[in-house]
Design an enzyme around this catalytic site. Structure first.
Site, PDB file in Angstrom:
ATOM      1  N   CYS A 208       0.886  -1.176   0.000  1.00  0.00           N
ATOM      2  CA  CYS A 208       0.000   0.000   0.000  1.00  0.00           C
ATOM      3  C   CYS A 208       0.915   1.214   0.000  1.00  0.00           C
ATOM      4  O   CYS A 208       1.169   1.809   1.048  1.00  0.00           O
ATOM      5  CB  CYS A 208      -0.923  -0.024   1.212  1.00  0.00           C
ATOM      6  SG  CYS A 208      -1.897  -1.551   1.390  1.00  0.00           S
ATOM      7  N   ALA A 210       1.462   4.463  -1.691  1.00  0.00           N
ATOM      8  CA  ALA A 210       1.397   5.928  -1.746  1.00  0.00           C
ATOM      9  C   ALA A 210       1.433   6.512  -0.330  1.00  0.00           C
ATOM     10  O   ALA A 210       0.884   5.917   0.603  1.00  0.00           O
ATOM     11  CB  ALA A 210       0.128   6.362  -2.475  1.00  0.00           C
ATOM     12  N   PRO A 211       2.109   7.660  -0.169  1.00  0.00           N
ATOM     13  CA  PRO A 211       2.709   8.526  -1.183  1.00  0.00           C
ATOM     14  C   PRO A 211       4.100   8.121  -1.636  1.00  0.00           C
ATOM     15  O   PRO A 211       4.661   8.753  -2.525  1.00  0.00           O
ATOM     16  CB  PRO A 211       2.761   9.880  -0.467  1.00  0.00           C
ATOM     17  CG  PRO A 211       2.945   9.529   0.965  1.00  0.00           C
ATOM     18  CD  PRO A 211       2.153   8.276   1.182  1.00  0.00           C
ATOM     19  N   GLY A 212       4.709   7.107  -1.034  1.00  0.00           N
ATOM     20  CA  GLY A 212       5.944   6.569  -1.575  1.00  0.00           C
ATOM     21  C   GLY A 212       7.208   6.824  -0.780  1.00  0.00           C
ATOM     22  O   GLY A 212       8.294   6.494  -1.264  1.00  0.00           O
ATOM     23  N   LYS A 214       8.306   5.291   1.926  1.00  0.00           N
ATOM     24  CA  LYS A 214       8.929   4.007   2.239  1.00  0.00           C
ATOM     25  C   LYS A 214       9.381   3.298   0.962  1.00  0.00           C
ATOM     26  O   LYS A 214      10.404   2.619   0.946  1.00  0.00           O
ATOM     27  CB  LYS A 214       7.957   3.131   3.028  1.00  0.00           C
ATOM     28  CG  LYS A 214       7.575   3.719   4.368  1.00  0.00           C
ATOM     29  CD  LYS A 214       6.527   2.880   5.060  1.00  0.00           C
ATOM     30  CE  LYS A 214       5.980   3.607   6.276  1.00  0.00           C
ATOM     31  NZ  LYS A 214       5.258   4.858   5.902  1.00  0.00           N
ATOM     32  N   ASP A 312      -5.405  -3.014  -6.368  1.00  0.00           N
ATOM     33  CA  ASP A 312      -5.730  -3.418  -5.003  1.00  0.00           C
ATOM     34  C   ASP A 312      -4.802  -4.577  -4.659  1.00  0.00           C
ATOM     35  O   ASP A 312      -4.778  -5.597  -5.359  1.00  0.00           O
ATOM     36  CB  ASP A 312      -7.190  -3.860  -4.944  1.00  0.00           C
ATOM     37  CG  ASP A 312      -7.646  -4.227  -3.536  1.00  0.00           C
ATOM     38  OD1 ASP A 312      -6.775  -4.510  -2.679  1.00  0.00           O
ATOM     39  OD2 ASP A 312      -8.861  -4.236  -3.292  1.00  0.00           O
ATOM     40  N   ASP A 332       2.029  -1.345   4.940  1.00  0.00           N
ATOM     41  CA  ASP A 332       1.584  -0.232   5.774  1.00  0.00           C
ATOM     42  C   ASP A 332       0.173   0.124   5.295  1.00  0.00           C
ATOM     43  O   ASP A 332      -0.018   1.074   4.533  1.00  0.00           O
ATOM     44  CB  ASP A 332       2.530   0.957   5.634  1.00  0.00           C
ATOM     45  CG  ASP A 332       2.266   2.026   6.681  1.00  0.00           C
ATOM     46  OD1 ASP A 332       2.838   1.937   7.774  1.00  0.00           O
ATOM     47  OD2 ASP A 332       1.471   2.939   6.387  1.00  0.00           O
ATOM     48  N   CYS A 406      -0.105   3.672  11.364  1.00  0.00           N
ATOM     49  CA  CYS A 406      -0.033   4.941  12.092  1.00  0.00           C
ATOM     50  C   CYS A 406      -1.210   5.009  13.057  1.00  0.00           C
ATOM     51  O   CYS A 406      -1.858   6.031  13.215  1.00  0.00           O
ATOM     52  CB  CYS A 406       0.005   6.138  11.155  1.00  0.00           C
ATOM     53  SG  CYS A 406      -1.283   6.171   9.907  1.00  0.00           S
TER      54      CYS A 406
END
Length: 457
Positions: A208, A210-212, A214, A312, A332, A406
């Site tokens: 998962c 975005a935003p990128g 990691k 997905d 994440d 988070c």
């Protein structure tokens, strides 16, 4: 520490402003600073405590080693007038990262496949790390409490590619940031890639993405690993890789872009390892978030390492031939975002609800009383997170997986790990601690909780 990869919608500004005005009027104060002071005084009075001062987080920034070295960035910052504060890097924690696969933002679980006897010696190395005696100084160095004085910058004690600036430092207009050399990324958000510790030749999935942040961090670590092994490389210099501003109608670069390029050319020449084939597969199902991911990949110079796809993750076939060499996964997933409530100031809204430290409690009470709306939402999120984690385990060559959120809720963290761990263990995986000196551990709803890392206070 604010993570950066969960799907969180910011609160409308007008609602926030109206709520703030209501609070100020009810408290009979004129501004937010006075309201906070009054709240603190009332809290201290009720608890019979002496007044205390808050300890704010410093400004963290990750050096993008696809474009420049940490030493080169520090050298340029020193020319600008910054004093470089020498830090003793935590070698114990660093060694743990090399043998581990777990670490993250607010809380996380991770697993690594057990090596077969005589395979790579990682099992023995892991046991040696767990048996080490960690000094008080080393523990202090890994607690996230790295501090710097005004006008100074230091390398973080735990993560060697993260710089620590004084609290409140504004770097948004710095040429390094615009050029993708420095990324304004929290320390917590930088931990998963180091926990994964990708090895030369690995293929990695960011489920998962975005935003990128990691995604590009993993790309940089993969390039560095390839560079250190001397395998299958192309080379280029940092000043040739940045293209952060669009051209004007005459086909000329803007002044800001020219300034950035000139600034980068002042850096010591830094030859970087570039993979000759895609090594990181990054997925996101939202087209708008995918565009942001693609822009970040381009800005950081990771385009020849990362392929970003709209999909997905649960629909991706782990057994497809193109994923046969996937050794690592970072997951994440979408979560409640409860770990970022303070930074978004949602706690000031009249509609704010008390934060629930809820793990197995929701399951225990489900049969006796109706679940609240928030508990229902947490349960739905946790079920998705469990499904994504189980799906990630299906990559046939998988060796390490990092799970992070988070969220502060046990149900989304330790609860998810507890639900998936029996399946993972049956496949030969085990929990591994990549940061043995880190001070904040998981909450006790899962066997091996001492190997889980939290970064909330």
């Amino acid at each position: 520490m604010k993570p950066s990869s969960c799907s969180i919608c910011s609160m409308p500004q007008d609602r926030l402003q109206n709520a703030l005005q209501e609070l100020l009027q009810s408290a009979e104060v004129t501004d937010a600073a006075a309201w906070l002071l009054k709240q603190q005084q009332q809290r201290n009075s009720s608890l019979q405590l002496q007044p205390c001062q808050a300890v704010p987080h410093p400004r963290y920034a990750r050096v993008n080693t696809l474009k420049a070295s940490v030493a080169g960035v520090l050298q340029q910052l020193a020319k600008e007038g910054w004093q470089v504060q020498q830090q003793q890097h935590n070698s114990s924690a660093g060694a743990a990262v090399h043998s581990g696969s777990q670490g993250s933002q607010q809380s996380n679980g991770s697993a690594r496949k057990r090596p077969r006897a005589g395979q790579d010696g990682e099992g023995t190395h892991k046991e040696q790390l767990e048996g080490q005696s960690i000094s008080t100084q080393q523990k202090a160095a890994a607690t996230g409490a790295t501090t710097v004085q005004q006008g100074t910058v230091a390398v973080d004690d735990l993560l060697s590619d993260v710089l620590v600036f004084p609290t409140g430092t504004d770097l948004h207009d710095h040429p390094f940031v615009g050029a993708g050399v420095l990324l304004l990324q929290s320390k917590a958000s930088c931990m998963p890639a180091h926990a994964l510790n990708p090895q030369p030749g690995w293929h990695v999935v960011d489920a998962c993405a975005a935003p990128g942040n990691k995604t590009t961090h993993v790309a940089a670590l993969l390039a560095a690993a390839r560079h250190s092994s001397g395998s299958n490389l192309n080379t280029s210099t940092s000043s040739q890789q940045v293209d952060t501003e669009p051209q004007n109608k005459n086909g000329k670069s803007s002044k800001k872009r020219s300034k950035q390029r000139s600034f980068l050319q002042q850096l010591p020449s830094q030859t970087q390892a570039q993979s000759t084939s895609v090594n990181v597969y990054a997925f996101d199902k939202d087209p708008k978030r995918l565009k942001r991911l693609q822009a970040n990949v381009a800005c950081t110079g990771a385009g020849n390492i990362v392929v970003a796809m709209q999909a997905d993750f649960l629909s991706v076939d782990p057994t497809a031939p193109e994923y046969s060499q996937v050794r690592g996964v970072i997951l994440d997933p979408s979560c409640s975002g409860s770990g970022t409530i303070m930074s978004r100031m949602e706690h000031l809204l009249p509609t704010a609800t008390p934060v629930m430290q809820q793990g197995q409690q929701g399951q225990q009470t489900a049969g006796r009383e109706q679940l609240t709306e928030e508990q229902q939402r947490l349960e739905q999120l946790a079920k998705f997170q469990e499904a994504a984690l189980l799906h990630a385990l299906k990559f046939p060559a998988l060796q390490r997986i990092v799970y992070s959120t988070c969220s502060i809720h046990q149900r989304e963290n330790e609860g998810v790990v507890a639900a998936v761990l029996p399946v993972a263990e049956s496949m030969g995986f085990k929990l591994v601690d990549p940061f043995p000196a880190w001070h904040r551990r998981g909450m006790g709803v899962v066997h091996g909780v001492e190997k889980l890392v939290r970064t909330d206070p």
